[in-house]
Design a protein around this motif. Structure first.
Motif, short mmCIF file in Angstrom:
data_model
loop_
_atom_site.label_atom_id
_atom_site.label_comp_id
_atom_site.label_asym_id
_atom_site.label_seq_id
_atom_site.Cartn_x
_atom_site.Cartn_y
_atom_site.Cartn_z
N ASP A 45 54.89 50.82 4.94
CA ASP A 45 55.46 52.98 5.09
C ASP A 45 55.28 53.01 3.83
OD1 ASP A 45 54.54 51.54 8.07
OD2 ASP A 45 56.58 52.55 8.16
N ILE A 46 56.15 52.91 3.03
CA ILE A 46 56.57 53.64 1.74
C ILE A 46 55.47 53.81 0.48
CG2 ILE A 46 57.65 51.54 0.61
CD1 ILE A 46 59.84 53.78 0.02
N THR A 47 54.56 52.49 0.65
CA THR A 47 53.70 52.54 -0.49
C THR A 47 52.75 53.75 0.01
OG1 THR A 47 54.38 49.87 -1.17
CG2 THR A 47 52.09 50.67 -1.72
N VAL A 48 52.35 53.01 1.47
CA VAL A 48 50.84 54.32 2.13
C VAL A 48 51.61 55.57 1.26
CG1 VAL A 48 49.80 55.11 3.65
CG2 VAL A 48 50.42 52.29 3.01
N GLY A 52 49.85 57.91 -1.16
CA GLY A 52 49.11 58.28 -0.45
C GLY A 52 50.10 60.16 -0.54
N GLY A 53 50.47 60.29 -0.79
CA GLY A 53 51.78 61.49 -0.93
C GLY A 53 51.29 62.08 -2.48
N SER A 58 47.89 65.98 -5.75
CA SER A 58 47.65 65.90 -6.69
C SER A 58 45.96 67.00 -6.80
CB SER A 58 46.42 64.31 -7.91
OG SER A 58 48.42 64.18 -7.75
N VAL A 59 45.41 66.00 -5.45
CA VAL A 59 43.99 67.29 -5.03
C VAL A 59 44.70 68.89 -4.57
CG1 VAL A 59 42.25 66.74 -3.90
CG2 VAL A 59 43.03 64.88 -4.56
N ILE A 60 45.77 68.38 -3.80
CA ILE A 60 45.53 70.59 -3.58
C ILE A 60 46.32 70.88 -4.92
CG2 ILE A 60 47.76 71.48 -2.10
CD1 ILE A 60 48.52 69.13 -0.10
N GLY A 61 47.14 70.97 -6.05
CA GLY A 61 47.35 70.83 -7.18
C GLY A 61 45.88 71.77 -7.80
N LEU A 62 45.37 70.56 -7.59
CA LEU A 62 43.95 70.86 -8.49
C LEU A 62 42.89 72.18 -7.71
CD1 LEU A 62 43.33 67.46 -9.75
CD2 LEU A 62 43.91 69.40 -11.51
N PRO B 78 45.75 54.85 -11.67
CA PRO B 78 44.93 54.96 -11.02
C PRO B 78 44.89 56.67 -11.13
CG PRO B 78 44.99 53.49 -10.68
CD PRO B 78 46.55 53.22 -11.20
N ILE B 79 45.83 56.78 -10.63
CA ILE B 79 46.34 58.55 -10.56
C ILE B 79 46.73 59.30 -11.83
CG2 ILE B 79 47.73 60.48 -9.63
CD1 ILE B 79 48.50 58.06 -6.96
N PHE B 80 47.52 58.28 -12.73
CA PHE B 80 48.22 59.67 -13.53
C PHE B 80 47.52 59.23 -15.29
CE2 PHE B 80 51.72 59.58 -11.34
CZ PHE B 80 52.48 60.99 -11.41
#
Lengths: 74, 526
Positions: A45-48, A52-53, A58-62, B78-80
């Motif tokens: 769970d912690i990886t997802v 994902g978070g 990042s997408v929301i910020g951009l 791949p994100i940063f």
């Protein structure tokens, strides 16, 4: 059961499968269908949640940058 | 044995690049054309140029290789790395492009010398640091070109190097940024479409995404965790590594200079998210292909070559396993070459520009004509190719480490002076010089401590150097005379990203540094 509650048992089971891996891939799929209830994509769970978070943030910020961009008259 | 179809595919690709170079050479009449493509880059050419400049050989070979070695704790790469493009456009580009138009900047050094009123000291220090770091980075790119050609055709390292270097040098020397940008558009399209097709095939060949993760957990449970409690990718290291990738790459000379060449500053509105989504998709796929490779190796389906950097071959070997058709290897070779060459050409041009414009024109011969500087620029690009070729023929053992260290050194050297200059009005020339010099020295020092394992460093070595650089900037700036208010207004310094208005022109007496950077007559006429 959530991932990590009894990880030892789960991992021990998966390790037993490894030596038969190719021929036993069906066996692993059977186990994966069971794991699916608690682990998305076969991941903790912690990886997802963390990957994902960060990606979503990042997408929301951009997107916000694009929406709030002040058009410049050239 | 060399397959003629593979040779044909790669030959067509090389000929295409040369033709673009010839076409671009007809558009080059001045330094402005050569260095910033006459500030004419359209939206897609610019966006792909940013992606292509960041997408190096490491993107294909290294990203999968790191995933193969360490699993999910490396997923932050791949994100940063793609975020570095967005960071560069938003925090540097949005402001710098508008100042560059008003003041005629050709390079970031023009901005630094103007903002900090240092036509020689800061400009030379910054240009020299940029040249050295770019040369190291470039040698690594040539090695990657050689790996691909050797793998594909089985030819000796030296021939592979010469072929790769000759092609890139020809089109970069004759076409400048026009050639680099347009070839990168093609290379970027090849890279994105190629990875989108091939990486899923490797993942599918290993049993699918979910199976790969499940199998990774059986090899070692920490391979599916986002970080590890002890070892390399601890939470502290992950944070410092992510900052390094995002800000360090954004400061890289071959990346940041692209923001000066865009035609319309309004392109900066959607370019960050488009570049981020496209490049993140590519890098995620490459990373997952590395994970899939780990499973294939563990199950004995593929065997890596017995070389020191065997993990870098994981994507190549994975593709060979997933695509038994030999003809597809030629296409795959072109995909890898596209990623490597898109960075190589930009690096060569950056080195040539820094030498000809920031050292030759601005320091050695200020009265040199535009034609003379253009000639020196082309010669410098050629010289950069020769020097790095010699380095790459027999690469020093430290080269791989040096390439990674190069990003850290860029982060430590350029981040604070650039961000301080753009956003903090109290930042002074003395503060910037102290920050840059101490950042460079301490990056070398902490890099040495890390490389020779003198003492354990919980965070990436560059973070310590950045903290020293930042401290030096703040302390020295506060102790020295503030910068002239007129210069601060001309350079739009302040706590904002988008200025309310563009300065019409440098008002009053034009500083000598800005005068040196003014738009060429040919550019002005256009």
């Amino acid at each position: 059961m959530s991932y990590g509650e009894r990880p030892g048992q789960l991992r021990a089971f998966l390790r037993q499968c490894t030596p038969y891996c190719r021929t036993g891939s069906i066996m692993l799929y059977v186990s994966a269908s069971h794991i699916n209830m608690v682990i998305m994509f076969g991941l903790p769970d912690i990886t997802v949640a963390s990957v994902g978070g960060v990606f979503l943030l990042s997408v929301i910020g951009l997107l916000l940058w694009g929406l709030r961009f002040q058009k410049v008259k050239v | 044995m060399i397959d003629p179809v593979d040779v044909g595919i790669v030959a067509v690709y090389f000929i295409g690049l040369i033709l673009i170079g010839v076409w671009a050479s007809r558009k080059v009449h001045s330094m402005g054309d050569y260095v910033v493509a006459g500030r004419s880059l359209g939206f897609w050419v610019f966006t792909m140029l940013m992606v292509g400049s960041v997408a190096s050989g490491m993107s294909l070979l290294g990203v999968s290789g790191l995933g193969y070695n360490f699993g999910w704790p490396t997923i932050w790469e791949p994100i940063f790395v793609p975020l570095s493009i967005a960071f560069c456009i938003i925090f540097f580009g949005a402001k710098m492009n508008r100042i560059a138009r008003a003041s005629g900047y050709m390079t970031v050094q023009d901005y630094l010398s103007h903002r900090y009123e240092s036509p020689v000291g800061l400009r030379s220090l910054s240009a020299m640091a940029g040249i050295v770091i770019s040369l190291i980075y470039l040698a690594g790119q040539y090695t990657a070109v050689s790996i691909v050609l050797m793998w594909l055709f089985g030819i000796p390292h030296i021939y592979a190097l010469l072929i790769g270097a000759a092609i890139v040098t020809i089109y970069t020397v004759i076409g400048g940024l026009y050639a680099v940008a347009w070839t990168t558009l093609i290379q970027g399209a090849i890279l994105v479409s190629g990875v989108v097709v091939m990486a899923p095939l490797v993942i599918a060949a290993a049993g699918g995404f979910e199976y790969v993760n499940t199998a990774l957990a059986t090899i070692n449970p920490s391979l599916v965790d986002p970080w590890v409690a002890s070892g390399v990718f601890t939470p502290t290291y992950v944070v410092s590594f992510s900052l390094l990738l995002m800000i360090g790459l954004a400061c890289a000379p071959h990346v940041i200079n692209n923001v000066l060449a865009v035609k319309d500053v309004n392109f900066f509105r959607w370019a960050p998210i488009i570049a981020f989504v496209a490049y993140t998709g590519v890098m995620f796929l490459l990373k997952f292909a590395g994970f899939a490779g780990k499973v294939l190796v563990a199950e004995g389906m593929i065997v890596l070559p017995a070389v020191k950097n065997a993990s870098d071959f994981i994507f190549v070997e994975g593709v060979e396993f997933a695509l038994p058709n030999i003809y597809l290897w030629g296409i795959f070779g072109v995909i890898v070459l596209a990623a490597v060459m898109s960075t190589t050409d930009r690096l060569m041009l950056t080195i040539g520009t820094y030498f000809s414009w920031d050292i030759y024109k601005s320091v050695v011969r200020p009265k040199a004509s535009d034609t003379e500087v253009l000639r020196v620029s082309k010669l410098s690009v050629f010289a950069a190719a020769v020097v790095t070729l010699i380095l790459a023929i027999n690469p020093p053992e430290m080269l791989v480490w040096l390439i990674w260290a190069g990003i850290g050194i860029m982060f430590a050297t350029f981040a604070v002076p650039l961000l301080g200059g753009l956003y903090w009005r109290r930042a002074t020339r003395e503060g910037a010089i102290a920050s840059m010099a101490l950042g460079l020295i301490s990056a070398g020092l902490f890099g040495g401590i890390s490389y020779f394992k003198i003492a354990p460093l919980p965070a990436h070595f560059s973070l310590y150097a950045v903290i020293i650089s930042l401290t030096a900037m703040v302390l020295v700036s506060l102790l020295t005379k503030p910068t002239d208010e007129r210069v601060l207004d001309e350079t739009m310094t302040g706590w904002f990203i988008q200025p309310r208005s563009t300065p019409t022109m440098l008002s009053g007496e034009i500083p000598a540094v800005a005068e040196a950077a003014r738009i060429s007559p040919a550019e002005k006429a256009r």
